[in-house]
Design a protein around this motif. Sequence first.
Motif, PDB file in Angstrom:
ATOM      1  N   GLU A 165     -48.929 -88.628 -86.043  1.00  0.00           N
ATOM      2  CA  GLU A 165     -49.781 -88.923 -87.193  1.00  0.00           C
ATOM      3  C   GLU A 165     -51.239 -88.537 -86.913  1.00  0.00           C
ATOM      4  OE1 GLU A 165     -49.337 -92.995 -88.294  1.00  0.00           O
ATOM      5  OE2 GLU A 165     -47.159 -92.864 -88.533  1.00  0.00           O
ATOM      6  N   ASP A 166     -51.549 -88.295 -85.668  1.00  0.00           N
ATOM      7  CA  ASP A 166     -52.922 -87.988 -85.263  1.00  0.00           C
ATOM      8  C   ASP A 166     -53.190 -86.500 -85.453  1.00  0.00           C
ATOM      9  OD1 ASP A 166     -55.429 -87.806 -84.172  1.00  0.00           O
ATOM     10  OD2 ASP A 166     -54.791 -88.222 -82.108  1.00  0.00           O
ATOM     11  N   VAL A 167     -54.034 -86.142 -86.425  1.00  0.00           N
ATOM     12  CA  VAL A 167     -54.289 -84.724 -86.693  1.00  0.00           C
ATOM     13  C   VAL A 167     -55.085 -84.079 -85.563  1.00  0.00           C
ATOM     14  CG1 VAL A 167     -54.155 -85.013 -89.188  1.00  0.00           C
ATOM     15  CG2 VAL A 167     -56.375 -85.219 -88.042  1.00  0.00           C
ATOM     16  N   LYS A 168     -55.756 -84.887 -84.753  1.00  0.00           N
ATOM     17  CA  LYS A 168     -56.485 -84.313 -83.623  1.00  0.00           C
ATOM     18  C   LYS A 168     -55.533 -83.806 -82.542  1.00  0.00           C
ATOM     19  CE  LYS A 168     -60.814 -86.819 -84.274  1.00  0.00           C
ATOM     20  NZ  LYS A 168     -61.834 -87.713 -83.666  1.00  0.00           N
ATOM     21  N   ALA A 169     -54.255 -84.170 -82.661  1.00  0.00           N
ATOM     22  CA  ALA A 169     -53.250 -83.633 -81.745  1.00  0.00           C
ATOM     23  C   ALA A 169     -52.812 -82.236 -82.157  1.00  0.00           C
ATOM     24  CB  ALA A 169     -52.038 -84.561 -81.708  1.00  0.00           C
ATOM     25  N   CYS A 170     -53.240 -81.794 -83.321  1.00  0.00           N
ATOM     26  CA  CYS A 170     -52.843 -80.474 -83.811  1.00  0.00           C
ATOM     27  C   CYS A 170     -53.440 -79.381 -82.933  1.00  0.00           C
ATOM     28  CB  CYS A 170     -53.319 -80.275 -85.250  1.00  0.00           C
ATOM     29  SG  CYS A 170     -52.493 -81.310 -86.473  1.00  0.00           S
ATOM     30  N   ALA A 171     -52.626 -78.399 -82.587  1.00  0.00           N
ATOM     31  CA  ALA A 171     -53.082 -77.305 -81.729  1.00  0.00           C
ATOM     32  C   ALA A 171     -54.125 -76.423 -82.414  1.00  0.00           C
ATOM     33  CB  ALA A 171     -51.889 -76.458 -81.294  1.00  0.00           C
ATOM     34  N   GLN A 172     -54.197 -76.462 -83.730  1.00  0.00           N
ATOM     35  CA  GLN A 172     -55.181 -75.661 -84.449  1.00  0.00           C
ATOM     36  C   GLN A 172     -56.401 -76.475 -84.885  1.00  0.00           C
ATOM     37  OE1 GLN A 172     -53.678 -72.947 -87.475  1.00  0.00           O
ATOM     38  NE2 GLN A 172     -51.657 -72.866 -86.513  1.00  0.00           N
ATOM     39  N   PHE A 173     -56.446 -77.750 -84.522  1.00  0.00           N
ATOM     40  CA  PHE A 173     -57.578 -78.595 -84.905  1.00  0.00           C
ATOM     41  C   PHE A 173     -58.864 -78.111 -84.234  1.00  0.00           C
ATOM     42  CE2 PHE A 173     -60.437 -82.095 -83.847  1.00  0.00           C
ATOM     43  CZ  PHE A 173     -60.660 -82.668 -85.097  1.00  0.00           C
ATOM     44  N   ASN A 174     -59.928 -78.003 -85.024  1.00  0.00           N
ATOM     45  CA  ASN A 174     -61.250 -77.664 -84.495  1.00  0.00           C
ATOM     46  C   ASN A 174     -62.278 -78.073 -85.540  1.00  0.00           C
ATOM     47  OD1 ASN A 174     -63.527 -76.526 -83.229  1.00  0.00           O
ATOM     48  ND2 ASN A 174     -63.178 -74.546 -84.229  1.00  0.00           N
ATOM     49  N   ASP A 175     -63.113 -79.047 -85.208  1.00  0.00           N
ATOM     50  CA  ASP A 175     -64.111 -79.529 -86.171  1.00  0.00           C
ATOM     51  C   ASP A 175     -65.513 -78.997 -85.887  1.00  0.00           C
ATOM     52  OD1 ASP A 175     -64.655 -80.937 -83.870  1.00  0.00           O
ATOM     53  OD2 ASP A 175     -64.492 -82.933 -84.768  1.00  0.00           O
ATOM     54  N   ASP A 176     -65.611 -78.018 -85.004  1.00  0.00           N
ATOM     55  CA  ASP A 176     -66.897 -77.402 -84.684  1.00  0.00           C
ATOM     56  C   ASP A 176     -66.944 -76.015 -85.322  1.00  0.00           C
ATOM     57  OD1 ASP A 176     -69.225 -76.371 -83.674  1.00  0.00           O
ATOM     58  OD2 ASP A 176     -68.624 -76.491 -81.562  1.00  0.00           O
ATOM     59  N   GLU A 177     -67.645 -75.894 -86.420  1.00  0.00           N
ATOM     60  CA  GLU A 177     -67.670 -74.627 -87.145  1.00  0.00           C
ATOM     61  C   GLU A 177     -68.309 -73.512 -86.329  1.00  0.00           C
ATOM     62  OE1 GLU A 177     -68.738 -72.955 -91.635  1.00  0.00           O
ATOM     63  OE2 GLU A 177     -69.502 -74.901 -90.976  1.00  0.00           O
ATOM     64  N   LYS A 178     -69.157 -73.859 -85.380  1.00  0.00           N
ATOM     65  CA  LYS A 178     -69.801 -72.847 -84.546  1.00  0.00           C
ATOM     66  C   LYS A 178     -68.868 -72.300 -83.469  1.00  0.00           C
ATOM     67  CE  LYS A 178     -74.461 -74.691 -85.230  1.00  0.00           C
ATOM     68  NZ  LYS A 178     -75.669 -75.274 -84.576  1.00  0.00           N
ATOM     69  N   ASN A 179     -67.784 -73.000 -83.201  1.00  0.00           N
ATOM     70  CA  ASN A 179     -66.811 -72.540 -82.211  1.00  0.00           C
ATOM     71  C   ASN A 179     -65.851 -71.572 -82.891  1.00  0.00           C
ATOM     72  OD1 ASN A 179     -64.968 -72.099 -80.194  1.00  0.00           O
ATOM     73  ND2 ASN A 179     -64.170 -74.202 -80.154  1.00  0.00           N
ATOM     74  N   THR A 180     -66.217 -70.314 -82.917  1.00  0.00           N
ATOM     75  CA  THR A 180     -65.391 -69.310 -83.588  1.00  0.00           C
ATOM     76  C   THR A 180     -64.317 -68.730 -82.663  1.00  0.00           C
ATOM     77  OG1 THR A 180     -67.045 -67.598 -83.085  1.00  0.00           O
ATOM     78  CG2 THR A 180     -67.191 -68.697 -85.228  1.00  0.00           C
ATOM     79  N   ASP A 181     -64.133 -69.355 -81.506  1.00  0.00           N
ATOM     80  CA  ASP A 181     -63.035 -68.960 -80.628  1.00  0.00           C
ATOM     81  C   ASP A 181     -61.722 -69.568 -81.105  1.00  0.00           C
ATOM     82  OD1 ASP A 181     -62.525 -67.311 -78.375  1.00  0.00           O
ATOM     83  OD2 ASP A 181     -62.118 -69.090 -77.162  1.00  0.00           O
ATOM     84  N   LEU A 182     -61.823 -70.460 -82.092  1.00  0.00           N
ATOM     85  CA  LEU A 182     -60.679 -71.058 -82.760  1.00  0.00           C
ATOM     86  C   LEU A 182     -60.923 -71.019 -84.257  1.00  0.00           C
ATOM     87  CD1 LEU A 182     -60.356 -74.263 -80.524  1.00  0.00           C
ATOM     88  CD2 LEU A 182     -58.815 -72.287 -80.425  1.00  0.00           C
TER      89      LEU A 182
END
Length: 405
Positions: free
Chosen positions: A143-160
Motif C-alpha cells: 500500500e506504500d507508494v514510496k515502495a514503488c520502483a518508479q517513485f521520485n518526488d524530486d523534480e530536479k532529479n532527472t535521472d529518474l
Amino acid sequence: MRDVMKQQSISALAVVAWFLSLALQGCWEEKPEKQGDAQQQRRGSFLVIGDWGWDAEVHGNLQSRSCQQAIADSMDSTMKQLGDVQFVINVGDSFYPNGVISRSDKQWDTKWRNVYSPTLRSIPWYSVYGNHDYISDPCICSEDVKACAQFNDDEKNTDLFYMPNVSWYKEHTNLDTEVIALDVNFLWANHTCHYTACPQACEANLKNRMDAAFKLFYERVAASNASNWVVFSHYPTDYFPRAQTNTSMPVDENWPPSWFKLEVSREELPDRFHSFLTELSNASRSGIVYFGGHRHNVDQSSTASTAPQTNWLVGGGGGWGTEAYGDQQGFVVGEISDSGQITTRAVTVNFNEFCNDGRFSTSTAPGGAEAPSRAENVGRLQLEFYFFVAFILCMSADGLHSACA
C-alpha cells in the motif's frame, strides 16, 4: 523579329524549367520556423509518449528496437527544433514486459537512458504506471507508494521519472497550465494481477488507487484556476463509459471498455466514474487535453470523442507492437501559445523503414514492388519533367524539329 521572339520564348521556358527543377529537388520546401520566432509566439511546449520500453526477449510484433530508437531520435531533434520543451508526458508501459524491480534496475539504462538522448532526459518525465510496469514492481503488493520502483518526488532529479505519487498533479503558473496524472490501472486488473506475486493484494491496491485518482481529479476540477489542463493516464478515452452507458449489457458485447469485465458493481466503481468523459468534454472553464496509451498507435480516430476538447491515443512508442488498423508510431507535440491555448500534433516515423511489423517485407512495398527511395522518386519526376520541357521547346521553335525527332 520572329526569330527573336522564338529565342525569348525558349529562354523563358528554360528559366521556368530551372526553377521547377529546383523545386523538385526540395529547394523550395517549406523551411521550419526559426527557433527564436517560435518561442516568441508561445509560452512553452511539451512532448507526449507511451508504450515504449522494448524488450529483446519478450515483445509483440516489433522484432527490434529500431522503432523505439527512431522515435527517440525524432523526439530529440524535435526538442532541439522547438527550443522550449518544458517536460515529457509519459503515459506508461515504460519497461516491457514486467516493469522494473528497483531504482537501480539495469532496465533504466538499457530501455531508457541508453535510448533517449541526455538532452531529452534533462527535463522532467512526468509519468504514470502502465499495466506492464506493475507486474514485478514492489508496490503492487504494498500500500506504500514510496515502495514503488518508479517513485521520485524530486523534480530536479532527472535521472529518474518524476512520479511523486501514483496519481498526482503539478501546477505550471508560467504556462497557465495544470498537469494531472491518474493511475486507473484497476481497469486492467483482470489482465494484470494474476501475473503478480500477490493477486488479491494487487486487485485491492489497484482499486484503491483508481478511487484515489478520481477523487484527485474532481478535487482539481473544483480547485484549479488554470486555463489549461493536461490530463493523462495509461488508458485511452474509449476505456471509460459515458454517463448514459447501459451497464446491464452482456460483457461479451463490450470489448473494450474493460471495466465491464470487472467483477464489481456500479456502486463499487469510483465516485462519478461514469461522468469522467463528460467532464473531459466540458469547455465551460478550461481547455482540456487528455492523453492515454495502452493501445499501440498514435491517433485521434480510435478513441471516444471529448469534443469540443481534445484527446489523443499515444501508445505508439515502439515498445511492444503495432495495431492492425494503423501504422502511426511516434509521439505528440503540445504547444502552449501566448494566448494560453494548447495545440497538439503528431510526429510519426517511417513505418516501413523503422517499425516493420511483418505486414510488408523490408525490401518491398505493398503489391510486391520494390519501394523506391525519395531520391529515386525525385529523380524520376525530374526526368519526366525534362522530357516535357524538351517537347515544348521542340514544338515552339521552328528548325529544331529535326533535332528533336
